[in-house]
Design an enzyme around this catalytic site. Sequence first.
Site, mmCIF file in Angstrom:
data_model
loop_
_atom_site.group_PDB
_atom_site.id
_atom_site.type_symbol
_atom_site.label_atom_id
_atom_site.label_comp_id
_atom_site.label_asym_id
_atom_site.label_seq_id
_atom_site.Cartn_x
_atom_site.Cartn_y
_atom_site.Cartn_z
ATOM 1 N N ARG A 154 0.845 -1.180 0.000
ATOM 2 C CA ARG A 154 0.000 0.000 0.000
ATOM 3 C C ARG A 154 0.884 1.235 0.000
ATOM 4 O O ARG A 154 2.095 1.144 0.159
ATOM 5 C CB ARG A 154 -0.941 0.004 1.205
ATOM 6 C CG ARG A 154 -0.253 -0.406 2.495
ATOM 7 C CD ARG A 154 -0.745 0.278 3.704
ATOM 8 N NE ARG A 154 -0.634 1.725 3.593
ATOM 9 C CZ ARG A 154 0.503 2.402 3.767
ATOM 10 N NH1 ARG A 154 1.645 1.778 4.016
ATOM 11 N NH2 ARG A 154 0.512 3.720 3.672
ATOM 12 N N ARG B 57 -7.259 -0.728 -7.345
ATOM 13 C CA ARG B 57 -7.581 0.418 -6.480
ATOM 14 C C ARG B 57 -7.711 1.657 -7.358
ATOM 15 O O ARG B 57 -6.751 2.045 -8.022
ATOM 16 C CB ARG B 57 -6.502 0.628 -5.406
ATOM 17 C CG ARG B 57 -6.353 -0.550 -4.453
ATOM 18 C CD ARG B 57 -5.638 -0.165 -3.174
ATOM 19 N NE ARG B 57 -6.453 0.710 -2.364
ATOM 20 C CZ ARG B 57 -5.999 1.344 -1.267
ATOM 21 N NH1 ARG B 57 -4.747 1.205 -0.913
ATOM 22 N NH2 ARG B 57 -6.788 2.118 -0.573
ATOM 23 N N GLN C 276 -3.258 2.531 9.966
ATOM 24 C CA GLN C 276 -1.935 2.576 9.347
ATOM 25 C C GLN C 276 -0.963 3.435 10.147
ATOM 26 O O GLN C 276 0.239 3.175 10.161
ATOM 27 C CB GLN C 276 -2.026 3.097 7.920
ATOM 28 C CG GLN C 276 -2.817 2.204 6.981
ATOM 29 C CD GLN C 276 -4.234 2.710 6.802
ATOM 30 O OE1 GLN C 276 -4.846 3.203 7.749
ATOM 31 N NE2 GLN C 276 -4.753 2.604 5.596
ATOM 32 N N ASP D 56 -2.710 10.352 -2.404
ATOM 33 C CA ASP D 56 -2.854 9.370 -3.468
ATOM 34 C C ASP D 56 -3.182 10.004 -4.807
ATOM 35 O O ASP D 56 -3.032 9.360 -5.842
ATOM 36 C CB ASP D 56 -3.939 8.363 -3.092
ATOM 37 C CG ASP D 56 -3.482 7.431 -1.988
ATOM 38 O OD1 ASP D 56 -3.183 6.267 -2.286
ATOM 39 O OD2 ASP D 56 -3.397 7.861 -0.820
ATOM 40 N N ASN E 280 -6.355 11.968 0.108
ATOM 41 C CA ASN E 280 -5.464 11.192 0.975
ATOM 42 C C ASN E 280 -6.325 10.366 1.912
ATOM 43 O O ASN E 280 -7.556 10.433 1.883
ATOM 44 C CB ASN E 280 -4.521 12.121 1.749
ATOM 45 C CG ASN E 280 -3.407 11.350 2.452
ATOM 46 O OD1 ASN E 280 -2.798 10.462 1.861
ATOM 47 N ND2 ASN E 280 -3.155 11.663 3.703
ATOM 48 N N LYS E 281 -5.675 9.577 2.736
ATOM 49 C CA LYS E 281 -6.396 8.682 3.628
ATOM 50 C C LYS E 281 -7.464 9.427 4.412
ATOM 51 O O LYS E 281 -7.265 10.558 4.848
ATOM 52 C CB LYS E 281 -5.404 8.018 4.595
ATOM 53 C CG LYS E 281 -5.999 6.915 5.442
ATOM 54 C CD LYS E 281 -6.652 5.831 4.610
ATOM 55 C CE LYS E 281 -5.714 5.204 3.616
ATOM 56 N NZ LYS E 281 -6.400 4.276 2.692
#
Length: 370
Positions: free
Chosen positions: A62, A105, A212, A253, A263-264
Amino acid sequence: MVIHMQQKKENDNIMNYDTVRLDDENNAIIIIDQTKLPGSIELIALKTAEEIWDAIYLLRVRGAPAIGVAAAFGIYLLAKQSSASDYDTFHEEFVKQKEYLDSARPTAVNLSWALNRMQGVLEAHAGEDVSKIKGYLKAEAVEIWQEDIRVCKKIGEYGLTLVKPGDGILTHCNAGQLATSKYGTATAPIYLGEEKGYHFKVFADETRPLLQGARLTAFELQSSGVDVTLICDNMSATVMKNGWVNAVFVGCDRVAANGDTANKIGTSVVAAVAKYYNVPVYICAPTSTIDLNTRTGADIHIEQRPAEEVTEMWYKERMAPEGVKVFNPAFDVTDHELIAGIVTEYGIARAPYTESLQEIFKKREQESGR
């Protein structure tokens, strides 16, 4: 296939392992299974298209840059094992495998970026001997891997100019070495600063629901001797209000042309809180993550993850009532107005991003020809 597994020991440092590497002799990609960290270190050999796809989708590998590297190695290995002897058949098989891997993804642009780059090499040698094309594909995949290391180091050097020794830095999710080939993106300034004796004090958000930050960022920073404190996601405002945070560094990302960043999930919350407390937020992004064809963040497709990641993963027993509705987006979009700068390997872009990102790409073209 697990090829090596060991429980984490006191003298066993995660930083000594490659996040992704090519085992060409055995037709495999070797990755750290990040779903097992920090409890145990398991290296997995991926050999088939299905194994590579699953590893990306299930977050065994990831982080946008690492996904790109894995995809490049993967499509090379699949092409290498093709029995096609003529270019047209070889090309047809390649495109089919490429499209399959690309579906793993949707939000991380590096996945399609790396695969498109590999396809570009294939088509640049249209009609040539297939065995020679396989060699060109391997060379390009290795270059993508080596380039990732160079890029992350440059991001770290630029990022380091934004902070001073002793500063407090907050980061969200994992944009560290485990998300790249080396150094990380958001952590690159931290690691380079540690080498220079800056002694940053880092706060790592745990990053729900997949943790994470807790499992990966806190783990690798602690393993590197960095002064890191783990906090729950809803504690970021408190540490900022206390004056303990001088800057926020996060990865992403995908960056849209106007500077909006995906992003996350939870990153936009951190950015909004940081804006209130006058703490600058810096997005650390290689140019491969910048998508000038995506006009704004509203155009970014946000991946939806399974409900079980919220209701039962990490718990011995299900912690939410059966049948409850769950909304589980993997990413959120941080508005460009909340971002103080986007740190790339070619410099730091500032608002207005529609102009500065174009300048970054012009500089990249001048220096690298890409």
